[in-house]
Design a protein around this motif. Structure first.
Motif, PDB file in Angstrom:
ATOM      1  N   LEU A 227     -10.224  -9.533  -7.551  1.00  0.00           N
ATOM      2  CA  LEU A 227      -9.115  -8.651  -7.944  1.00  0.00           C
ATOM      3  C   LEU A 227      -9.347  -7.262  -7.350  1.00  0.00           C
ATOM      4  CD1 LEU A 227      -6.611  -8.065  -9.811  1.00  0.00           C
ATOM      5  CD2 LEU A 227      -8.239  -7.665 -11.682  1.00  0.00           C
ATOM      6  N   LEU A 228      -8.316  -6.719  -6.724  1.00  0.00           N
ATOM      7  CA  LEU A 228      -8.405  -5.337  -6.239  1.00  0.00           C
ATOM      8  C   LEU A 228      -8.193  -4.386  -7.421  1.00  0.00           C
ATOM      9  CD1 LEU A 228      -6.183  -5.591  -2.995  1.00  0.00           C
ATOM     10  CD2 LEU A 228      -8.680  -5.924  -3.219  1.00  0.00           C
ATOM     11  N   GLU A 229      -8.663  -3.158  -7.285  1.00  0.00           N
ATOM     12  CA  GLU A 229      -8.389  -2.175  -8.347  1.00  0.00           C
ATOM     13  C   GLU A 229      -6.883  -1.858  -8.364  1.00  0.00           C
ATOM     14  OE1 GLU A 229      -8.635  -0.925 -11.025  1.00  0.00           O
ATOM     15  OE2 GLU A 229     -10.711  -0.560 -11.496  1.00  0.00           O
ATOM     16  N   ASN A 230      -6.453  -1.226  -9.416  1.00  0.00           N
ATOM     17  CA  ASN A 230      -5.061  -0.840  -9.654  1.00  0.00           C
ATOM     18  C   ASN A 230      -4.420  -0.231  -8.390  1.00  0.00           C
ATOM     19  OD1 ASN A 230      -2.697   0.277 -10.645  1.00  0.00           O
ATOM     20  ND2 ASN A 230      -3.637   0.929 -12.565  1.00  0.00           N
ATOM     21  N   VAL A 231      -3.408  -0.901  -7.862  1.00  0.00           N
ATOM     22  CA  VAL A 231      -2.795  -0.416  -6.608  1.00  0.00           C
ATOM     23  C   VAL A 231      -2.182   0.980  -6.756  1.00  0.00           C
ATOM     24  CG1 VAL A 231      -2.348  -2.631  -5.453  1.00  0.00           C
ATOM     25  CG2 VAL A 231      -0.712  -1.788  -7.146  1.00  0.00           C
ATOM     26  N   ARG A 232      -1.852   1.354  -7.988  1.00  0.00           N
ATOM     27  CA  ARG A 232      -1.269   2.697  -8.195  1.00  0.00           C
ATOM     28  C   ARG A 232      -2.327   3.794  -8.276  1.00  0.00           C
ATOM     29  NH1 ARG A 232       3.995   1.638 -12.111  1.00  0.00           N
ATOM     30  NH2 ARG A 232       4.984   0.146 -10.699  1.00  0.00           N
ATOM     31  N   PHE A 233      -3.602   3.443  -8.023  1.00  0.00           N
ATOM     32  CA  PHE A 233      -4.631   4.477  -7.859  1.00  0.00           C
ATOM     33  C   PHE A 233      -4.429   5.209  -6.531  1.00  0.00           C
ATOM     34  CE2 PHE A 233      -8.297   2.723 -10.745  1.00  0.00           C
ATOM     35  CZ  PHE A 233      -7.534   3.006 -11.866  1.00  0.00           C
ATOM     36  N   ASP A 234      -3.589   4.641  -5.678  1.00  0.00           N
ATOM     37  CA  ASP A 234      -3.288   5.257  -4.384  1.00  0.00           C
ATOM     38  C   ASP A 234      -1.812   5.674  -4.385  1.00  0.00           C
ATOM     39  OD1 ASP A 234      -2.603   5.642  -1.564  1.00  0.00           O
ATOM     40  OD2 ASP A 234      -4.573   4.743  -1.160  1.00  0.00           O
ATOM     41  N   ALA A 235      -1.562   6.947  -4.132  1.00  0.00           N
ATOM     42  CA  ALA A 235      -0.190   7.474  -4.205  1.00  0.00           C
ATOM     43  C   ALA A 235       0.741   6.807  -3.199  1.00  0.00           C
ATOM     44  CB  ALA A 235      -0.201   8.984  -3.980  1.00  0.00           C
ATOM     45  N   ARG A 236       0.163   6.204  -2.171  1.00  0.00           N
ATOM     46  CA  ARG A 236       0.999   5.588  -1.140  1.00  0.00           C
ATOM     47  C   ARG A 236       1.654   4.289  -1.607  1.00  0.00           C
ATOM     48  NH1 ARG A 236      -3.347   5.412   3.541  1.00  0.00           N
ATOM     49  NH2 ARG A 236      -4.633   4.998   1.722  1.00  0.00           N
ATOM     50  N   GLU A 237       1.124   3.707  -2.696  1.00  0.00           N
ATOM     51  CA  GLU A 237       1.692   2.447  -3.202  1.00  0.00           C
ATOM     52  C   GLU A 237       3.172   2.602  -3.557  1.00  0.00           C
ATOM     53  OE1 GLU A 237       1.471  -0.618  -3.629  1.00  0.00           O
ATOM     54  OE2 GLU A 237       2.489  -1.191  -5.467  1.00  0.00           O
ATOM     55  N   GLU A 238       3.453   3.558  -4.448  1.00  0.00           N
ATOM     56  CA  GLU A 238       4.841   3.687  -4.913  1.00  0.00           C
ATOM     57  C   GLU A 238       5.756   4.298  -3.862  1.00  0.00           C
ATOM     58  OE1 GLU A 238       5.438   4.432  -9.290  1.00  0.00           O
ATOM     59  OE2 GLU A 238       3.335   5.007  -9.114  1.00  0.00           O
ATOM     60  N   LYS A 239       5.152   4.911  -2.824  1.00  0.00           N
ATOM     61  CA  LYS A 239       5.978   5.454  -1.728  1.00  0.00           C
ATOM     62  C   LYS A 239       6.250   4.383  -0.685  1.00  0.00           C
ATOM     63  CE  LYS A 239       4.317  10.150  -2.232  1.00  0.00           C
ATOM     64  NZ  LYS A 239       3.008  10.807  -2.072  1.00  0.00           N
ATOM     65  N   ASN A 240       5.732   3.205  -0.898  1.00  0.00           N
ATOM     66  CA  ASN A 240       5.858   2.116   0.080  1.00  0.00           C
ATOM     67  C   ASN A 240       5.435   2.595   1.467  1.00  0.00           C
ATOM     68  OD1 ASN A 240       6.358  -0.367   1.161  1.00  0.00           O
ATOM     69  ND2 ASN A 240       8.591  -0.221   1.084  1.00  0.00           N
ATOM     70  N   ASP A 241       4.310   3.301   1.477  1.00  0.00           N
ATOM     71  CA  ASP A 241       3.796   3.858   2.727  1.00  0.00           C
ATOM     72  C   ASP A 241       3.259   2.728   3.609  1.00  0.00           C
ATOM     73  OD1 ASP A 241       1.933   4.947   4.622  1.00  0.00           O
ATOM     74  OD2 ASP A 241       1.949   6.809   3.464  1.00  0.00           O
ATOM     75  N   PRO A 242       3.773   2.635   4.869  1.00  0.00           N
ATOM     76  CA  PRO A 242       3.354   1.540   5.742  1.00  0.00           C
ATOM     77  C   PRO A 242       1.844   1.520   6.012  1.00  0.00           C
ATOM     78  CG  PRO A 242       5.205   2.746   6.691  1.00  0.00           C
ATOM     79  CD  PRO A 242       4.781   3.503   5.488  1.00  0.00           C
ATOM     80  N   SER A 243       1.214   2.707   6.038  1.00  0.00           N
ATOM     81  CA  SER A 243      -0.229   2.714   6.338  1.00  0.00           C
ATOM     82  C   SER A 243      -1.003   2.017   5.222  1.00  0.00           C
ATOM     83  CB  SER A 243      -0.738   4.142   6.532  1.00  0.00           C
ATOM     84  OG  SER A 243      -0.692   4.847   5.305  1.00  0.00           O
ATOM     85  N   PHE A 244      -0.558   2.208   3.997  1.00  0.00           N
ATOM     86  CA  PHE A 244      -1.218   1.570   2.846  1.00  0.00           C
ATOM     87  C   PHE A 244      -0.921   0.068   2.842  1.00  0.00           C
ATOM     88  CE2 PHE A 244      -1.197   0.479  -1.787  1.00  0.00           C
ATOM     89  CZ  PHE A 244      -2.542   0.722  -2.050  1.00  0.00           C
ATOM     90  N   ALA A 245       0.338  -0.284   3.108  1.00  0.00           N
ATOM     91  CA  ALA A 245       0.728  -1.699   3.128  1.00  0.00           C
ATOM     92  C   ALA A 245      -0.073  -2.447   4.204  1.00  0.00           C
ATOM     93  CB  ALA A 245       2.228  -1.824   3.402  1.00  0.00           C
ATOM     94  N   LYS A 246      -0.259  -1.778   5.344  1.00  0.00           N
ATOM     95  CA  LYS A 246      -0.981  -2.398   6.459  1.00  0.00           C
ATOM     96  C   LYS A 246      -2.454  -2.643   6.099  1.00  0.00           C
ATOM     97  CE  LYS A 246      -1.096  -1.877  11.417  1.00  0.00           C
ATOM     98  NZ  LYS A 246      -0.846  -1.024  12.556  1.00  0.00           N
TER      99      LYS A 246
END
Ligand code: AMP
Length: 396
Positions: A116-135
């Motif tokens: 299990l990865l840690e909470n994806v919302r620990f990174d602000a890019r998650e809710e911004k649907n930032d492509p760098s984070f998605a990649k």
């Protein structure tokens, strides 16, 4: 309404593959302890299937609103422990989301193992649907499975963005949601009855308008009934009422009339002096609320009226309480609707926290065709909106 016919976990070869699975592990917690593991249990069929097929399963989810910051209060550690217990095999928690620990653990993960990865919302890019984070998320896996219906209406990196980089399919939970609700909307057993309640017309006007095009009867209860009362010239006292939505309510009533859809409002009410659980209350045999009083529940005649329509239904969609159902003195209307839906034998689809709570409290969950796992997502689905977390998946 988008007709979804999406590939599922069964339509893609997963053996020996690293599979990133977005779940909804946003479980209720108190003092670091999970108070209901329902959402984790609901995710198990997809996880077990993937493990059984020999995939290496990398799970991810959000929990709460850590606002893009690492906050131990929102760590998924209790979820990892619960998954370990329920799956009967270790589910290691990565110390980060896309950091070195997550990447090292994902790289070492073998066929038939889960992490299990840690909470994806620990990174602000998650809710911004930032492509760098998605990649970065996608770089750990070869296939993406979305099984988080509760967040499917959000275009976030782990719910939609990641599908730009990986072949993406749905899990069993999303598949069930879209097939049952999709069928109800496209080809309902008739009469199709929609029961809508809750506080505000503005929250559900889109749903009402979409359902007017599809259903035969619309029943409105709860706080939003008072906006419709007022729109028709009745007095509403101090009831919750959206005075800026009266024109909208009138348009909706006219649309229902033009389409030949019965629009049923309460005919009697339980009213209180104040918005308080122990307020003085009484029943009035009218849809006109006296000055200084507020409607807090539908009355017994309305319960019967609503129940009769529900009893004859082929399909019932229900979302929202008939009154302030959190307070037992004003829960009778909601409970009567729950009973009517359970007794109806109709295809029944329940959404929203309060309706679901009433169904569960009364032990009727097994008698419903489908209790949706996503409040906001199921409303948007019923509204006919495109859900980004589903639209991004591969078509069959
Ligand atoms: P919703 O989230 O839109 O389904 O609304 C649920 C909320 O509506 C619950 O918290 C209820 O207490 C509230 N509600 C239902 N009926 C009334 C009412 N007559 N007056 C005030 N609030 C109400």
């Amino acid at each position: 309404m988008p007709a979804y016919n999406k590939k599922t976990v069964e339509d893609i070869a997963v053996q020996g593959k690293k599979v990133l699975v977005r779940c909804d592990f946003n479980v209720p917690m108190k003092d670091g302890v999970i108070t209901s593991d329902k959402r984790i249990v609901e995710a198990l069929p997809t996880i077990r299937y993937l493990l059984g097929q020999g995939a290496a399963v990398i799970l991810c989810s959000h929990m709460g609103k850590p606002k893009g910051q690492v906050d131990p209060k929102y760590s998924l550690a209790p979820v990892a422990a619960k998954l370990t217990e329920l799956l009967g095999q270790p589910v290691a928690l990565a110390a980060d989301v896309i950091g070195p620990d997550a990447k090292a653990k994902a790289a070492a993960l073998k066929s038939g193992e889960a992490m299990l990865l840690e909470n994806v919302r620990f990174d602000a890019r998650e809710e911004k649907n930032d492509p760098s984070f998605a990649k970065e998320l996608a770089s750990m896996a070869e296939i993406f499975v979305n099984d988080a219906f509760g967040t499917a209406h959000r275009a976030h990196a782990s719910t939609a963005g990641v599908a730009d980089y990986l072949p993406a399919v749905c899990g069993y939970l999303i598949q069930k949601e879209i097939s049952i609700m999709g069928k109800a909307l496209e080809n309902p057993a008739r009469p199709f009855v929609a029961v809508l309640g809750g506080a505000k017309v503005s929250d559900k006007i889109g749903v009402i308008n979409n359902l007017i095009d599809k259903c035969d009867i619309i029943i409105i209860g709860g706080g939003m009934a008072y906006t419709f009362f007022k729109a028709q010239g009745a007095s509403v006292g101090t009831s919750i009422c959206e005075y800026d939505k009266l024109d909208l309510a009138r348009e909706t009533l006219a649309k229902a009339r033009a389409k030949g859809v019965s629009f049923i409002l309460p005919v009697d009410n339980i009213i209180g002096r104040e918005y308080k659980e122990d307020t003085i209350s009484m029943r009035i045999y009218s849809d006109s609320i006296p000055d200084g009083w507020m409607g807090l529940d539908i009355g017994p005649v309305s319960q019967e009226l609503f129940s009769k329509s529900i009893a004859g239904a082929g399909t019932v969609v229900w979302n929202g309480p008939m009154g302030v159902s959190e307070w037992s003195r004003f829960a009778a209307g909601t409970e009567a609707v729950a009973k009517a839906v359970a007794d109806s034998g109709a295809v029944s689809i329940i959404g929203g926290g309060d309706s679901t709570a009433a169904i569960e409290k009364l032990g009727f969950a097994d008698r419903m065709t489908h209790v949706s796992t996503g409040g906001g997502a199921s409303l948007e689905f019923l509204e006919g909106l495109t859900l980004p977390g589903i639209a991004c998946l591969l078509d069959k």
